[in-house]
Design a protein around this motif. Sequence first.
Motif, PDB file in Angstrom:
ATOM      1  N   ASP A 107       0.791  -1.232   0.000  1.00  0.00           N
ATOM      2  CA  ASP A 107       0.000   0.000   0.000  1.00  0.00           C
ATOM      3  C   ASP A 107       0.821   1.279   0.000  1.00  0.00           C
ATOM      4  O   ASP A 107       0.274   2.360  -0.224  1.00  0.00           O
ATOM      5  CB  ASP A 107      -0.932   0.020   1.223  1.00  0.00           C
ATOM      6  N   GLY A 149      -4.288   4.383   1.312  1.00  0.00           N
ATOM      7  CA  GLY A 149      -5.498   3.633   1.632  1.00  0.00           C
ATOM      8  C   GLY A 149      -5.924   3.828   3.069  1.00  0.00           C
ATOM      9  O   GLY A 149      -5.885   4.939   3.604  1.00  0.00           O
ATOM     10  N   LEU A 150      -6.273   2.719   3.729  1.00  0.00           N
ATOM     11  CA  LEU A 150      -6.829   2.824   5.075  1.00  0.00           C
ATOM     12  C   LEU A 150      -6.157   1.892   6.074  1.00  0.00           C
ATOM     13  O   LEU A 150      -5.573   2.344   7.055  1.00  0.00           O
ATOM     14  CB  LEU A 150      -8.335   2.530   5.024  1.00  0.00           C
ATOM     15  N   SER A 167      -2.301   2.620   6.336  1.00  0.00           N
ATOM     16  CA  SER A 167      -1.855   3.992   6.080  1.00  0.00           C
ATOM     17  C   SER A 167      -1.396   4.645   7.378  1.00  0.00           C
ATOM     18  O   SER A 167      -1.614   4.116   8.471  1.00  0.00           O
ATOM     19  CB  SER A 167      -2.974   4.805   5.436  1.00  0.00           C
ATOM     20  N   TRP A 203      -4.027   8.693   6.939  1.00  0.00           N
ATOM     21  CA  TRP A 203      -4.959   7.748   7.561  1.00  0.00           C
ATOM     22  C   TRP A 203      -6.165   8.472   8.157  1.00  0.00           C
ATOM     23  O   TRP A 203      -7.305   8.039   7.975  1.00  0.00           O
ATOM     24  CB  TRP A 203      -4.246   6.950   8.659  1.00  0.00           C
ATOM     25  N   MET A 206      -8.501   9.691   5.294  1.00  0.00           N
ATOM     26  CA  MET A 206      -9.152   8.567   4.610  1.00  0.00           C
ATOM     27  C   MET A 206     -10.159   7.883   5.524  1.00  0.00           C
ATOM     28  O   MET A 206     -11.217   7.426   5.067  1.00  0.00           O
ATOM     29  CB  MET A 206      -8.105   7.554   4.137  1.00  0.00           C
ATOM     30  N   ARG A 207      -9.868   7.817   6.804  1.00  0.00           N
ATOM     31  CA  ARG A 207     -10.805   7.176   7.735  1.00  0.00           C
ATOM     32  C   ARG A 207     -12.078   8.004   7.870  1.00  0.00           C
ATOM     33  O   ARG A 207     -13.188   7.460   7.833  1.00  0.00           O
ATOM     34  CB  ARG A 207     -10.147   6.988   9.105  1.00  0.00           C
ATOM     35  N   THR A 246     -14.094   7.612   4.720  1.00  0.00           N
ATOM     36  CA  THR A 246     -14.662   6.268   4.603  1.00  0.00           C
ATOM     37  C   THR A 246     -15.880   6.100   5.499  1.00  0.00           C
ATOM     38  O   THR A 246     -16.927   5.600   5.065  1.00  0.00           O
ATOM     39  CB  THR A 246     -13.602   5.206   4.951  1.00  0.00           C
ATOM     40  N   ASN A 272      -4.602   6.479  -3.264  1.00  0.00           N
ATOM     41  CA  ASN A 272      -5.440   6.310  -2.080  1.00  0.00           C
ATOM     42  C   ASN A 272      -6.741   5.592  -2.422  1.00  0.00           C
ATOM     43  O   ASN A 272      -7.233   4.782  -1.634  1.00  0.00           O
ATOM     44  CB  ASN A 272      -5.744   7.666  -1.429  1.00  0.00           C
ATOM     45  N   LEU A 294      -7.867   2.216  -0.708  1.00  0.00           N
ATOM     46  CA  LEU A 294      -9.144   2.163   0.005  1.00  0.00           C
ATOM     47  C   LEU A 294     -10.007   1.006  -0.480  1.00  0.00           C
ATOM     48  O   LEU A 294     -10.576   0.255   0.327  1.00  0.00           O
ATOM     49  CB  LEU A 294      -9.916   3.474  -0.190  1.00  0.00           C
ATOM     50  N   SER A 322      -8.584  -2.259   0.717  1.00  0.00           N
ATOM     51  CA  SER A 322      -8.802  -2.424   2.155  1.00  0.00           C
ATOM     52  C   SER A 322     -10.242  -2.827   2.449  1.00  0.00           C
ATOM     53  O   SER A 322     -10.504  -3.741   3.241  1.00  0.00           O
ATOM     54  CB  SER A 322      -8.486  -1.114   2.900  1.00  0.00           C
ATOM     55  N   LEU A 323     -11.188  -2.153   1.802  1.00  0.00           N
ATOM     56  CA  LEU A 323     -12.601  -2.414   2.075  1.00  0.00           C
ATOM     57  C   LEU A 323     -13.034  -3.776   1.562  1.00  0.00           C
ATOM     58  O   LEU A 323     -13.814  -4.482   2.221  1.00  0.00           O
ATOM     59  CB  LEU A 323     -13.461  -1.308   1.455  1.00  0.00           C
TER      60      LEU A 323
END
Length: 491
Positions: free
Chosen positions: A109, A113-114, A117, A122, A125-126, A129, A287, A291, A294-295
């Motif tokens: 990563d 991403g999440l 990160s 982080w 992005m959090r 999300t 990112n 993301l 990660s999801l």
Amino acid sequence: MEVISIILVTVAAFFILHYLNTWMNNKNTNFPPGPRILPLIGNLHSVLFKGLHQTLLELSKTYGSVFSIQMGMKKMVVLAGYDAVKDALVNHAEEFEERARVPIFEKMDKGMGLSFSHGENWKIMRRFTISTLRDFGMGKTSLEEKIAEECSHLIQRVQSFKSMPFDNSRHICSAVANIIVSILLGNRMEYEDPHFKRLLDLIYENIKIMGQRMVLLYNVYPVLGLLPGSHRKFQKNIEELRSFIECIFLKHLRELDINDQRGFIDAFLVRQNMEKSYPQSYFHNDNLTGLIRSLINAGTDTTSASLRWCLLMMIKYPHYQEKVQDEITKVIGLAQPTYSHRLQMPFTNAVIHETQRISNIVPMSLPHETTRDVNFRGYNLPKGTHIIPLLTSVLHDKKQFKTPEVFDPNNFLDSEEQFMTNDAFMAFSAGRRVCVGEKLARMELFIFFTSLLQKFLFCLPPGVSEVDLTPAVGFTRSPIPHKMCAIPRIQ
């Protein structure tokens, strides 16, 4: 003579490195205690033979709730038991909120991403999300409808086996994955879609690879990345997955309608377009790729594994299955199960929680890192200390659960057989890095589980007498491949 010189130089280098390592570690005289280390490998030998989380559990009995272990040249601090893990992740959330730098995940990563990160990236992005998942139904009736629709597809697939033995892993994984896919894309995918099947293959092959010794060795000694091995297959899969994801969001970009956002990807692309004039914007393609990966990973593996464990436990303990089905009949009848039904179904709710507790899907959580120097429980932990919250020790804490070592729904029931919450239930971790999809996972588990048990009685195939609860090798603890029978219930 030349060979002897090489040997002498190698031995000398070995002891010099060991001395430097010992000197560096002894600079902090108030570091948590731990087992004796060997030159260059630290405690790696113990881990390779017994497995990491089992080794740490054993060491916690000797060294207590805060201790250290060394992997190669790197010291790590382990937190064991509910009190220590809560104290760090909840009471000292800011000091322990960073994600540790693990070579294979950093290469995957690159801090984007999440899940893996860091820092401000982080945090942004959090926030995005969580707010976007809420916008697309997390915790709302609209998402329940999607789960109910997917239940009908899964039930049809199970019915197609006509009570004959089948392996449920692919079908359950497909159904669970379709929930997060529908949030990301705005539509579900057919189980036989070759792109969907390949996506799931990549996810589960990498989860299996991450549990192999070669990946552990690579994380300890990244120079081994030059050698062939499963770590290189992992990276090849990541590149294929990245290409797959990029094709998806490029297609969405071409079809983007700002006033009619279909899913999570559209919402990100709209935000990206809004901030395109900001050179420091975090809303860039790297990112977005991180993301999505990660999801999909988090939204597929742990929930599908939990659901498969739930069905196995019902086969292992048929009297509990009968009690769950009695509660379903009494509360739901023939109606479509909804998440709100759980409030009237204490035993079913307890069974799901107990399955998550005993199956221990992510035994060590994801590793944390201290954001600054901190004195924790009398020990000095420098900034950047690698932290392992040993969740398995929390979920099996004798001070928190009545019968921690066996499957017993009474761990979540009070004296009047009403559902009882327990703060030590950290199946989704805790603190600022708690799983962003916890609400979604809870909703999925309840609706999928009750819908399946409403329709079927699950049992072992003819000729099979024992339920094998051995977990498969992997980053998470999933059931090994197995077959079961689903007998339609007469209602």
